[in-house]
Enzyme design. Structure first.
Site, PDB file in Angstrom:
ATOM      1  N   GLY A 154      35.898  31.842  36.631  1.00  0.00           N
ATOM      2  CA  GLY A 154      36.901  32.677  35.854  1.00  0.00           C
ATOM      3  C   GLY A 154      36.096  32.499  34.565  1.00  0.00           C
ATOM      4  N   CYS A 155      36.838  33.539  34.236  1.00  0.00           N
ATOM      5  CA  CYS A 155      35.532  33.427  32.430  1.00  0.00           C
ATOM      6  C   CYS A 155      36.389  32.237  31.643  1.00  0.00           C
ATOM      7  CB  CYS A 155      35.732  35.004  31.572  1.00  0.00           C
ATOM      8  SG  CYS A 155      37.195  35.778  31.510  1.00  0.00           S
ATOM      9  N   PHE A 156      37.494  32.014  31.395  1.00  0.00           N
ATOM     10  CA  PHE A 156      38.082  31.444  30.427  1.00  0.00           C
ATOM     11  C   PHE A 156      38.491  30.086  31.454  1.00  0.00           C
ATOM     12  CE2 PHE A 156      41.169  34.554  27.880  1.00  0.00           C
ATOM     13  CZ  PHE A 156      41.098  33.698  27.027  1.00  0.00           C
ATOM     14  N   ALA A 157      37.642  30.262  32.914  1.00  0.00           N
ATOM     15  CA  ALA A 157      37.788  28.775  32.989  1.00  0.00           C
ATOM     16  C   ALA A 157      36.694  27.631  32.941  1.00  0.00           C
ATOM     17  CB  ALA A 157      38.069  29.358  34.517  1.00  0.00           C
TER      18      ALA A 157
END
Length: 327
Positions: free
Chosen positions: A136-139
């Site tokens: 994921g992007c935030f991840a």
């Protein structure tokens, strides 16, 4: 070498569009088909209008098996359903950009075992994988900021804030995706409950045994800009800043897209690139790690290309020398 033949499922959205743009410029890859049921028969540039003059590809509703790599750019939860109803030959490598296979408990479907696709953590496993779950992007931004501390067993309670642009919400309209709502506005959302926390904690526990999701305290924000993620993670750390910086430099020295800055970082350094730029600040025994990425490139389609490069044994940076938007 022969071109890497690629196919895209779900090519009409933001991540699909970015993937098309990157693959069109990739020195070792070609696009065999772009699947979109709702746009079948339409030229790709009628949906991604910036591609007018760059490609004559047309969306299709059929799937060719004569490919090397298949990218799934579907909505979260749709990739597993797609693979349930569509038989993809074993020789075809799959890279899923949704969240369906990121967690270990969900990483197996049929005969396929998905590897978590953060190259800075799992480069060796990605290089031999048939199936990869793109992070994921935030991840991605959070993990790259915290992994060096976890690798030293120094990571405790982590208090994190992060802001993302409107493209992080996908292309489908919602009340908080309209320009009239986003402009001159910000909002916290999914406070302490964001869906990326589980994959972040699994990655951190991979290098620091016993690290749990309960030690992550994350408040995400919706920003009034189009693309990019800026994260600030605060942790307790009494080790000298120079020593901590050396840990970061050492861990990322063989990873071409992660860079440590000694001056304040900002979004425009990374927008339209596959970079993650980190900055460390310390006051007493409090350490703050700032990390910034483009949510659609390093946070999605660029990282998918990076994973494809590793899987197909071409230079990791292929097709990813991209120009940042300095102004």
């Amino acid at each position: 070498m022969q071109s890497i033949k690629t196919g895209i499922i779900g090519g009409a959205g933001y991540t699909g569009g970015e993937l098309i743009r990157l693959l069109l410029q990739h020195p070792y890859a070609q696009i065999s088909f772009i699947h979109s049921r709702s746009n079948a028969g339409k030229p790709v540039h009628t949906v991604h209008s910036d591609l007018l003059g760059d490609t004559e590809l047309v969306f299709t509703d059929t799937i060719s098996e004569d490919i090397d790599v298949l990218f799934l750019c579907l909505g979260h939860g749709e990739s597993a359903t797609f693979l349930q109803y569509n038989t993809i030959p074993e020789h075809v490598r799959i890279i899923d950009l949704a969240n369906d296979f990121r967690l270990k408990a969900q990483a197996v479907t049929g005969t396929r075992q998905f590897v978590y696709g953060l190259p800075e953590l799992n480069k060796g496993a990605i290089s031999t994988a048939q199936s990869v779950a793109n992070p994921g992007c935030f991840a991605t931004a959070i993990q790259l900021g915290l992994l060096p501390l976890a690798a030293k067993g120094m990571l405790g309670e982590s208090y994190i804030t992060g802001i993302t642009g409107s493209t992080g919400a996908g292309q489908s309209l919602s009340s908080t995706a309209h320009f009239s709502w986003r402009a001159n506005n910000i909002q916290a959302y999914k406070t302490l409950t964001h869906q990326h926390l589980a994959e972040i904690s699994e990655s951190l526990a991979q290098v620091q045994n016993g690290y749990t999701q309960q030690q992550l305290h994350f408040v995400p924000w919706r920003g009034d800009f189009q693309r990019g993620i800026f994260v600030s993670s605060q942790v307790k750390c009494s080790v000298a800043l120079e020593t901590v910086a050396a840990w970061y430099e050492d861990l990322y020295k063989d990873h071409p897209f992660v860079h440590l800055s000694t001056t304040p970082v900002h979004l425009k350094q990374v927008v339209n690139t596959n970079k993650c730029i980190l900055q460390l600040e310390q006051e007493g025994d409090l350490l703050v790690i700032h990390s910034t990425i483009d949510n659609l490139i390093k946070g999605a389609s660029g990282q998918a290309i990076q994973n494809m490069n590793l899987m197909m044994q071409v230079p990791e940076t292929s097709g990813l020398y991209l120009k940042p938007s300095a102004f």
